[in-house]
Design a protein around this motif. Structure first.
Motif, PDB file in Angstrom:
ATOM      1  N   ALA A  82      58.051  36.416 103.920  1.00 37.82           N
ATOM      2  CA  ALA A  82      59.166  36.795 103.039  1.00 37.82           C
ATOM      3  C   ALA A  82      59.539  35.646 102.105  1.00 37.82           C
ATOM      4  O   ALA A  82      59.730  35.847 100.903  1.00 37.82           O
ATOM      5  N   ARG A  83      59.620  34.440 102.644  1.00 37.07           N
ATOM      6  CA  ARG A  83      59.999  33.277 101.840  1.00 37.07           C
ATOM      7  C   ARG A  83      58.959  32.979 100.766  1.00 37.07           C
ATOM      8  O   ARG A  83      59.291  32.797  99.588  1.00 37.07           O
TER       9      ARG A  83
ATOM     10  N   ALA B 229      51.568  42.428  90.784  1.00 34.03           N
ATOM     11  CA  ALA B 229      50.702  43.447  91.374  1.00 34.03           C
ATOM     12  C   ALA B 229      50.568  43.269  92.885  1.00 34.03           C
ATOM     13  O   ALA B 229      50.539  42.142  93.385  1.00 34.03           O
ATOM     14  N   PRO B 230      50.466  44.383  93.612  1.00 26.12           N
ATOM     15  CA  PRO B 230      50.324  44.307  95.072  1.00 26.12           C
ATOM     16  C   PRO B 230      49.195  43.410  95.574  1.00 26.12           C
ATOM     17  O   PRO B 230      49.395  42.688  96.554  1.00 26.12           O
ATOM     18  N   PRO B 231      48.006  43.380  94.946  1.00 27.94           N
ATOM     19  CA  PRO B 231      46.976  42.466  95.465  1.00 27.94           C
ATOM     20  C   PRO B 231      47.383  40.991  95.401  1.00 27.94           C
ATOM     21  O   PRO B 231      46.996  40.198  96.258  1.00 27.94           O
ATOM     22  N   VAL B 232      48.156  40.623  94.394  1.00 26.78           N
ATOM     23  CA  VAL B 232      48.631  39.240  94.281  1.00 26.78           C
ATOM     24  C   VAL B 232      49.629  38.947  95.394  1.00 26.78           C
ATOM     25  O   VAL B 232      49.560  37.908  96.061  1.00 26.78           O
ATOM     26  N   ILE B 233      50.540  39.875  95.619  1.00 26.86           N
ATOM     27  CA  ILE B 233      51.525  39.722  96.697  1.00 26.86           C
ATOM     28  C   ILE B 233      50.813  39.651  98.047  1.00 26.86           C
ATOM     29  O   ILE B 233      51.141  38.829  98.902  1.00 26.86           O
TER      30      ILE B 233
ATOM     31  N   GLN C 145      57.241  32.545  95.241  1.00 29.24           N
ATOM     32  CA  GLN C 145      56.130  32.514  94.290  1.00 29.24           C
ATOM     33  C   GLN C 145      56.149  33.650  93.267  1.00 29.24           C
ATOM     34  O   GLN C 145      55.508  33.539  92.229  1.00 29.24           O
ATOM     35  N   THR C 146      56.861  34.740  93.575  1.00 28.96           N
ATOM     36  CA  THR C 146      56.862  35.879  92.646  1.00 28.96           C
ATOM     37  C   THR C 146      58.243  36.211  92.101  1.00 28.96           C
ATOM     38  O   THR C 146      58.341  36.942  91.122  1.00 28.96           O
ATOM     39  N   GLY C 147      59.281  35.731  92.771  1.00 29.55           N
ATOM     40  CA  GLY C 147      60.635  36.105  92.372  1.00 29.55           C
ATOM     41  C   GLY C 147      61.020  37.492  92.841  1.00 29.55           C
ATOM     42  O   GLY C 147      62.089  37.999  92.499  1.00 29.55           O
TER      43      GLY C 147
END
Length: 122
Positions: free
Chosen positions: A97-98, A11-15, A103-105
């Motif tokens: 970016a890294r 989800a965007p909030p996690v990102i 963390q999310t793939g």
């Protein structure tokens, strides 16, 4: 599920929370700057917290969008005056970016860094 392909989208909030941590951990970054959009997000988040008793990670100053071009992250920051702001901005792009990818793939297609303030060294 045997033999099927599993699809997952973070989800965007996690990102945004991962991007926020990466950006603030970059040398030369003084803080995230919420700007006008960020202030609206803060108010929305505060309202959501009251209704759900949730305590999401701070993401003020970070916006995430999924587009036809892929995952786009916008980061608004204030930098310290020690050192070139452009170098700090490039480092934020790389770090965000890294970290998001690790963390999310999910690979990040673009990180847009907006330097909204330069904080003087005391």
């Amino acid at each position: 599920m045997t033999g099927g392909k599993i699809s997952m989208v973070v989800a965007p909030p996690v990102i945004a929370a991962i991007a926020a941590r990466a950006a603030t951990g970059t040398p030369g970054v003084a803080r995230l700057e919420p700007g006008v959009r960020g202030l609206l997000a803060v108010l929305t988040r505060a309202g959501r917290q009251r209704w759900t008793d949730a305590d999401p990670a701070p993401t003020e100053g970070v916006r995430v969008r999924f587009t036809g071009a892929g995952l786009i992250v916008h980061v608004d920051i204030a930098v310290r005056s020690k050192g070139p702001a452009a170098e700090v901005g490039r480092a934020v792009q790389e770090d965000v970016a890294r970290e998001v990818d690790e963390q999310t793939g999910q690979p990040v297609d673009a990180v847009h860094v907006h330097i909204l303030d330069i904080e003087p060294e005391l």
